[in-house]
Design an enzyme around this catalytic site. Structure first.
Site, PDB file in Angstrom:
ATOM      1  N   TYR A 181      39.417 -58.931  48.939  1.00  0.00           N
ATOM      2  CA  TYR A 181      40.154 -57.711  49.294  1.00  0.00           C
ATOM      3  C   TYR A 181      39.828 -56.596  48.296  1.00  0.00           C
ATOM      4  O   TYR A 181      39.474 -55.472  48.682  1.00  0.00           O
ATOM      5  CB  TYR A 181      41.649 -58.026  49.285  1.00  0.00           C
ATOM      6  CG  TYR A 181      42.572 -56.862  49.510  1.00  0.00           C
ATOM      7  CD1 TYR A 181      42.661 -56.243  50.746  1.00  0.00           C
ATOM      8  CD2 TYR A 181      43.393 -56.392  48.482  1.00  0.00           C
ATOM      9  CE1 TYR A 181      43.528 -55.195  50.953  1.00  0.00           C
ATOM     10  CE2 TYR A 181      44.273 -55.349  48.679  1.00  0.00           C
ATOM     11  CZ  TYR A 181      44.335 -54.754  49.924  1.00  0.00           C
ATOM     12  OH  TYR A 181      45.198 -53.711  50.126  1.00  0.00           O
ATOM     13  N   ILE A 204      44.849 -53.713  67.143  1.00  0.00           N
ATOM     14  CA  ILE A 204      44.028 -54.698  67.865  1.00  0.00           C
ATOM     15  C   ILE A 204      44.792 -55.293  69.056  1.00  0.00           C
ATOM     16  O   ILE A 204      44.202 -55.691  70.043  1.00  0.00           O
ATOM     17  CB  ILE A 204      43.529 -55.802  66.894  1.00  0.00           C
ATOM     18  CG1 ILE A 204      42.546 -56.771  67.541  1.00  0.00           C
ATOM     19  CG2 ILE A 204      44.677 -56.569  66.270  1.00  0.00           C
ATOM     20  CD1 ILE A 204      41.134 -56.321  67.494  1.00  0.00           C
TER      21      ILE A 204
HETATM   22  N1  SER Z   1      50.094 -55.070  48.586  1.00  0.00           N
HETATM   23  C1  SER Z   1      48.701 -55.374  48.620  1.00  0.00           C
HETATM   24  C2  SER Z   1      48.449 -56.814  48.576  1.00  0.00           C
HETATM   25  O1  SER Z   1      49.242 -57.512  47.978  1.00  0.00           O
HETATM   26  C3  SER Z   1      48.013 -54.710  47.466  1.00  0.00           C
HETATM   27  O2  SER Z   1      47.277 -53.647  47.917  1.00  0.00           O
HETATM   28  O3  SER Z   1      47.479 -57.269  49.092  1.00  0.00           O
END
Ligand code: SER
Length: 314
Positions: free
Chosen positions: A139, A35
């Site tokens: 996430y 970006i």
């Molecule tokens: N390392 C990543 C995180 O802590 C896990 O996919 O978000």
């Protein structure tokens, strides 16, 4: 000849994967994008690219004759919890823009998923490839949905998309960018500089982890594996080691006897508690011969040697 585009090339994985892909395929065959252009970036092939701008992705793919995309641009777990809808848009729409571009131009795609797809109802200690995914973080929700979109584009449009559920990644080159497992990198820098680290997870919080050298090799090996042998088109479990902050502290102390950590858990503890402590990667080992090389003592040794050399830390 492969012509590769990497999104999120300035991130933790992107920084090292760009170098590895260039060693493999040649500098001119690999275009890094992100970006923003970092201040110290003198890479003449680097492109500024917003993955939320599908027209821009498609134009770049056409102009450069791209045949493969490694789509790494994403918001990580801890940062995503602060701005859930923004993270959802970046992680989800960014992936859909890439998959749809791949569909038009029949591109091969790599996309990283994560152990964050698992939640409270998945097996804790040896989490299977095919199990319940009920993530508690935005996430994790975006990675679980993304995995299903990858399989959808493979099944319905023949897009050759391949994916790995990375554990926490540890690198001496690049800093992590706002994940729950970032402590496992920060601790090394603080141990060398100050002999002290305050960890935001409790000492007994065991999580699956991997050294970046193994993660990069896994990515290259999966992308080069014959398509016929691949039975998972959502995302592959891969494993290397599992440890807790307390065990990592003890392993570092073997090299730096004065090092001490203390523990002040914050909101990331709840995220870590919802993830597995270990991963069953039988399917990856079977389908494309995945095998890790670094365990905890090897990783700690290599991190300390390289950080002291590269960063001139004592
Ligand atoms: N390392 C990543 C995180 O802590 C896990 O996919 O978000």
């Amino acid at each position: 000849m492969n012509k590769i585009l990497i999104t999120g090339a300035n991130g933790q994985i992107g920084t090292e994967l760009t170098v590895a892909l260039r060693e493999r395929y040649g500098s001119n065959q690999v275009i890094g994008s992100d970006i923003k252009r970092p201040v110290a970036n003198h890479d003449h092939t680097f492109q500024v690219l917003d993955v939320l701008n599908k027209t821009a992705i498609q134009a770049l793919v056409q102009d450069e004759g791209i045949t493969e995309i490694y789509h790494l641009a994403a918001s990580l777990s801890a940062v995503a919890e602060k701005q859930p809808l923004r993270a959802w848009e970046l992680n989800m729409q960014g992936l859909l823009n890439v998959l749809d571009t791949a569909k038009i131009d029949q591109l091969k795609v790599f996309w990283p998923s994560s152990i964050a797809v698992f939640g409270d109802h998945a097996p804790k200690a040896f989490c299977s490839q095919h199990t319940i995914t009920q993530p508690r973080t935005v996430y994790g929700i975006s990675k679980a949905a993304g995995e299903n979109w990858c399989r959808y584009y493979y099944d319905n449009y023949g897009v050759d998309v391949r994916s790995i559920r990375y554990p926490g990644l540890i690198s001496h080159t690049a800093q992590p960018g706002g994940g729950t497992t970032d402590y496992a990198v920060e601790i090394f820098h603080q141990a060398i500089k100050n002999r002290q680290y305050t960890c935001y997870l409790k000492p007994h919080t065991t999580l699956p982890m991997m050294y970046m050298a193994d993660a990069v090799r896994a990515t290259l090996e999966l992308m080069e594996a014959p398509s016929l042998g691949l039975t998972v088109r959502t995302s592959y479990n891969v494993a290397a080691m599992s440890f807790s902050p307390g065990e990592l502290e003890a392993a570092i102390r073997k090299h730096l006897p004065a090092f001490r950590a203390d523990y002040r858990p914050d909101f990331r503890q709840t995220i870590a508690d919802s993830w597995p402590t270990g991963i069953n990667d039988h399917q990856a080992r079977h389908d494309w011969s995945w095998m890790p090389r670094y365990d905890l003592p090897d990783m700690v040794n290599d991190m300390l040697v390289r950080l002291r050399q590269e960063k001139d830390l004592r």
